[in-house]
Write a protein that holds these residues in place. Structure first.
Motif, mmCIF file in Angstrom:
data_model
loop_
_atom_site.group_PDB
_atom_site.id
_atom_site.type_symbol
_atom_site.label_atom_id
_atom_site.label_comp_id
_atom_site.label_asym_id
_atom_site.label_seq_id
_atom_site.Cartn_x
_atom_site.Cartn_y
_atom_site.Cartn_z
ATOM 1 N N LYS A 188 20.623 49.565 32.089
ATOM 2 C CA LYS A 188 20.962 49.973 33.459
ATOM 3 C C LYS A 188 20.198 49.168 34.506
ATOM 4 C CE LYS A 188 17.644 53.795 33.275
ATOM 5 N NZ LYS A 188 16.895 54.121 34.404
ATOM 6 N N ASP A 189 19.150 48.452 34.081
ATOM 7 C CA ASP A 189 18.385 47.608 34.998
ATOM 8 C C ASP A 189 18.886 46.162 35.013
ATOM 9 O OD1 ASP A 189 16.650 49.681 35.774
ATOM 10 O OD2 ASP A 189 15.432 49.387 33.981
ATOM 11 N N GLU A 190 20.020 45.922 34.380
ATOM 12 C CA GLU A 190 20.618 44.584 34.406
ATOM 13 C C GLU A 190 21.054 44.291 35.843
ATOM 14 O OE1 GLU A 190 21.463 41.035 32.885
ATOM 15 O OE2 GLU A 190 20.731 42.647 31.580
ATOM 16 N N TRP A 191 20.265 43.462 36.520
ATOM 17 C CA TRP A 191 20.372 43.385 37.981
ATOM 18 C C TRP A 191 21.651 42.747 38.495
ATOM 19 C CZ3 TRP A 191 20.352 38.194 38.901
ATOM 20 C CH2 TRP A 191 19.680 37.386 37.969
ATOM 21 N N LEU A 192 22.248 41.803 37.771
ATOM 22 C CA LEU A 192 23.519 41.246 38.226
ATOM 23 C C LEU A 192 24.642 42.266 38.083
ATOM 24 C CD1 LEU A 192 23.858 37.495 37.175
ATOM 25 C CD2 LEU A 192 24.278 38.509 39.418
ATOM 26 N N TRP A 193 24.582 43.062 37.058
ATOM 27 C CA TRP A 193 25.535 44.159 36.883
ATOM 28 C C TRP A 193 25.414 45.144 38.042
ATOM 29 C CZ3 TRP A 193 25.107 48.301 32.460
ATOM 30 C CH2 TRP A 193 26.305 49.015 32.358
ATOM 31 N N LYS A 202 31.920 48.341 48.342
ATOM 32 C CA LYS A 202 32.345 47.887 49.671
ATOM 33 C C LYS A 202 33.666 47.128 49.635
ATOM 34 C CE LYS A 202 27.435 47.229 50.661
ATOM 35 N NZ LYS A 202 26.370 46.229 50.946
ATOM 36 N N MET A 203 33.910 46.430 48.529
ATOM 37 C CA MET A 203 35.105 45.594 48.438
ATOM 38 C C MET A 203 35.507 45.455 46.971
ATOM 39 S SD MET A 203 35.596 41.632 49.711
ATOM 40 C CE MET A 203 35.082 42.098 51.361
ATOM 41 N N HIS A 204 36.779 45.588 46.687
ATOM 42 C CA HIS A 204 37.241 45.559 45.296
ATOM 43 C C HIS A 204 37.473 44.136 44.800
ATOM 44 C CE1 HIS A 204 39.376 46.350 41.608
ATOM 45 N NE2 HIS A 204 40.415 45.675 42.054
ATOM 46 N N PHE A 205 36.972 43.876 43.596
ATOM 47 C CA PHE A 205 37.302 42.673 42.853
ATOM 48 C C PHE A 205 37.736 43.093 41.447
ATOM 49 C CE2 PHE A 205 34.464 41.073 46.107
ATOM 50 C CZ PHE A 205 35.052 39.881 46.479
ATOM 51 N N ASP A 206 38.723 42.397 40.927
ATOM 52 C CA ASP A 206 39.161 42.686 39.563
ATOM 53 C C ASP A 206 38.139 42.183 38.546
ATOM 54 O OD1 ASP A 206 42.008 43.760 39.970
ATOM 55 O OD2 ASP A 206 42.032 41.900 41.138
ATOM 56 N N TYR A 207 37.550 41.018 38.866
ATOM 57 C CA TYR A 207 36.585 40.420 37.939
ATOM 58 C C TYR A 207 35.408 39.830 38.720
ATOM 59 C CZ TYR A 207 40.610 40.594 34.799
ATOM 60 O OH TYR A 207 41.693 41.001 34.065
ATOM 61 N N LEU A 215 23.271 35.351 28.859
ATOM 62 C CA LEU A 215 23.777 36.413 27.992
ATOM 63 C C LEU A 215 25.285 36.530 28.170
ATOM 64 C CD1 LEU A 215 21.270 39.369 28.546
ATOM 65 C CD2 LEU A 215 21.650 38.160 26.404
ATOM 66 N N PRO A 216 26.084 36.331 27.124
ATOM 67 C CA PRO A 216 27.506 36.632 27.254
ATOM 68 C C PRO A 216 27.694 38.146 27.352
ATOM 69 C CG PRO A 216 26.994 35.955 25.002
ATOM 70 C CD PRO A 216 25.732 35.812 25.792
ATOM 71 N N LEU A 217 28.195 38.603 28.491
ATOM 72 C CA LEU A 217 28.321 40.036 28.734
ATOM 73 C C LEU A 217 29.715 40.376 29.233
ATOM 74 C CD1 LEU A 217 24.969 40.708 30.661
ATOM 75 C CD2 LEU A 217 25.475 41.334 28.293
ATOM 76 N N SER A 218 30.196 41.530 28.833
ATOM 77 C CA SER A 218 31.448 42.083 29.315
ATOM 78 C C SER A 218 31.202 43.561 29.600
ATOM 79 C CB SER A 218 32.554 41.902 28.262
ATOM 80 O OG SER A 218 33.741 42.568 28.652
ATOM 81 N N LEU A 219 31.073 43.909 30.889
ATOM 82 C CA LEU A 219 30.655 45.255 31.271
ATOM 83 C C LEU A 219 31.565 45.816 32.361
ATOM 84 C CD1 LEU A 219 26.819 44.513 31.516
ATOM 85 C CD2 LEU A 219 27.971 45.742 29.659
ATOM 86 N N GLU A 220 31.865 47.077 32.256
ATOM 87 C CA GLU A 220 32.692 47.732 33.269
ATOM 88 C C GLU A 220 31.896 47.914 34.557
ATOM 89 O OE1 GLU A 220 34.317 51.389 31.927
ATOM 90 O OE2 GLU A 220 35.595 50.469 30.388
ATOM 91 N N VAL A 221 32.525 47.578 35.669
ATOM 92 C CA VAL A 221 31.932 47.799 36.988
ATOM 93 C C VAL A 221 32.521 49.062 37.609
ATOM 94 C CG1 VAL A 221 31.660 46.845 39.317
ATOM 95 C CG2 VAL A 221 31.493 45.344 37.309
ATOM 96 N N GLY A 222 33.782 49.252 37.417
ATOM 97 C CA GLY A 222 34.481 50.433 37.895
ATOM 98 C C GLY A 222 35.707 50.657 37.025
ATOM 99 N N ASP A 223 36.552 51.571 37.424
ATOM 100 C CA ASP A 223 37.740 51.874 36.632
ATOM 101 C C ASP A 223 38.655 50.668 36.479
ATOM 102 O OD1 ASP A 223 36.854 54.447 36.346
ATOM 103 O OD2 ASP A 223 38.039 55.238 38.015
ATOM 104 N N GLN A 224 38.635 49.788 37.481
ATOM 105 C CA GLN A 224 39.547 48.645 37.457
ATOM 106 C C GLN A 224 38.818 47.320 37.675
ATOM 107 O OE1 GLN A 224 42.408 49.845 40.479
ATOM 108 N NE2 GLN A 224 43.732 50.747 38.917
ATOM 109 N N SER A 225 37.528 47.266 37.365
ATOM 110 C CA SER A 225 36.739 46.053 37.588
ATOM 111 C C SER A 225 35.853 45.781 36.376
ATOM 112 C CB SER A 225 35.851 46.187 38.829
ATOM 113 O OG SER A 225 36.627 46.387 39.990
ATOM 114 N N MET A 226 35.655 44.483 36.101
ATOM 115 C CA MET A 226 34.806 44.061 34.997
ATOM 116 C C MET A 226 33.835 42.978 35.466
ATOM 117 S SD MET A 226 35.564 45.751 32.197
ATOM 118 C CE MET A 226 34.794 44.700 30.967
ATOM 119 N N TYR A 227 32.640 43.018 34.893
ATOM 120 C CA TYR A 227 31.645 41.970 35.111
ATOM 121 C C TYR A 227 31.525 41.162 33.830
ATOM 122 C CZ TYR A 227 26.816 40.187 34.677
ATOM 123 O OH TYR A 227 25.707 39.427 34.415
#
Length: 254
Positions: A188-193, A202-207, A215-227
Motif C-alpha cells: 500500500k506504500d507503493e508510491w507511484l500506485w 480528479k481525472m479519469h484515465f483508463d491506463y 518492477l513489472p506491475l499490474s495494479l487496479e487503480v479504480g473500477d475502470q483504471s489500471m496502473y
C-alpha cells in the motif's frame, strides 16, 4: 497526442534500458538485445514509447553528446525513416536530454507525464521519478539538476571530466538503491500506485503507464483504471503492448 490504430497495429512501451551500465561489455550485450526486440516489433508498431532511463547517463553539451550507443541510435533512426513514431521520456538518469534527438531524428522528448489517447482509451504516460508522496531528498535534488543555472555551470567542465563524474555518481546511485532494497514491492506504500490513485480522484484515465520502479506491475487503480509499471531491461526484459482494446505486460524471450 491522439493515435488511431490501423488493423493489426499496436503501441509498444519500454523503459529503464540503462544503456552504459554497469560496464561497456554488459551494456553492449543489452543494447544488442534491445535492437533485436525493436526489429521483432517494428512491423506491428504504430508507435513506440521509450519511457525514461534509456541511458544510464546522458548529458547534452551544446556541441557534444556522450560517446557510444551508436547501434541503438541507428536502429531508432531506421524506425523513424520507416515512419514509425518514437517518443522519448527523460528519467532520473537521463534527465539532461535536450533537443539532440528531436533535431536529428524527429523524436519528441518529454520531461513530465503526458496524456495520450489511443483508440479512445486515455493513458497517462511518464517515467515516474519524483511523483507521489515522500522522497523529498530526491525531489530537492531534481530541482537542482534541472536548474538552468546549475546545468550551465556543469557545461563549463570539459566533457571528459563532466561525463566521468556523472557516470561515477550514476553508478553509485544505482548500487545504493539496490543495497537499500528500493526495488522491492512496497504494498500500500507503493508510491507511484498512490500517485495514480490521487490523479484518478480528479481525472479519469483508463491506463497509467510508468517506469522507474524496476518492477513489472499490474495494479487496479479504480473500477475502470489500471496502473502498469514497465519493469526494466537489466535482467527482466519486460515491456508493455496495447492493441487498442487491452494493455498487457510481456517479456522479450529469445
Amino acid at each position: 497526442m491522439n493515435i488511431q490504430l490501423s488493423p493489426h497495429k499496436k503501441v509498444f512501451f519500454a523503459s529503464d534500458f540503462h544503456l552504459g551500465a554497469p560496464d561497456h561489455h554488459t551494456s553492449k550485450k543489452r543494447e544488442d538485445k534491445i535492437i533485436r526486440w525493436l526489429h521483432e516489433i517494428e512491423d506491428d508498431a504504430a508507435a513506440i514509447f521509450l519511457v525514461g532511463d534509456i541511458f544510464d547517463f546522458w548529458f547534452e553539451y551544446k556541441t557534444v553528446i556522450p560517446k557510444g550507443f551508436i547501434k541503438f541510435i541507428s536502429k531508432i533512426s531506421q524506425l523513424r525513416d520507416k515512419g514509425i513514431p518514437v517518443i522519448f521520456f527523460t528519467g532520473n538518469h537521463d534527465l539532461w536530454m535536450k533537443d539532440y534527438f528531436t533535431e536529428e531524428l524527429g523524436i519528441p522528448v518529454y520531461h513530465t507525464p503526458i496524456t495520450v489517447e489511443i483508440n479512445h482509451k486515455k493513458l497517462l504516460i511518464g517515467h515516474g521519478d519524483g511523483l507521489g508522496p515522500g522522497d523529498k531528498q530526491y525531489k530537492l535534488l531534481k530541482k537542482v539538476f534541472t536548474n538552468k543555472f546549475c546545468q550551465g555551470l556543469f557545461r563549463w567542465l570539459h566533457p571528459d571530466i563532466g561525463i566521468r563524474i556523472a557516470q561515477k555518481w550514476s553508478g553509485s546511485s544505482r548500487i545504493s538503491n539496490q543495497a537499500k532494497n528500493e526495488d522491492a514491492f512496497k504494498g500500500k506504500d507503493e508510491w507511484l500506485w498512490q500517485y495514480c490513485k490521487d490523479v484518478e480522484k480528479k481525472m479519469h484515465f483508463d491506463y497509467y503507464v510508468f517506469g522507474h520502479r524496476h518492477l513489472p506491475l499490474s495494479l487496479e487503480v479504480g473500477d475502470q483504471s489500471m496502473y502498469y509499471n514497465l519493469g526494466e531491461w537489466v535482467s527482466q526484459y519486460t515491456y508493455g503492448v496495447f492493441d487498442g482494446d487491452n494493455f498487457q505486460l510481456a517479456i522479450f524471450e529469445e
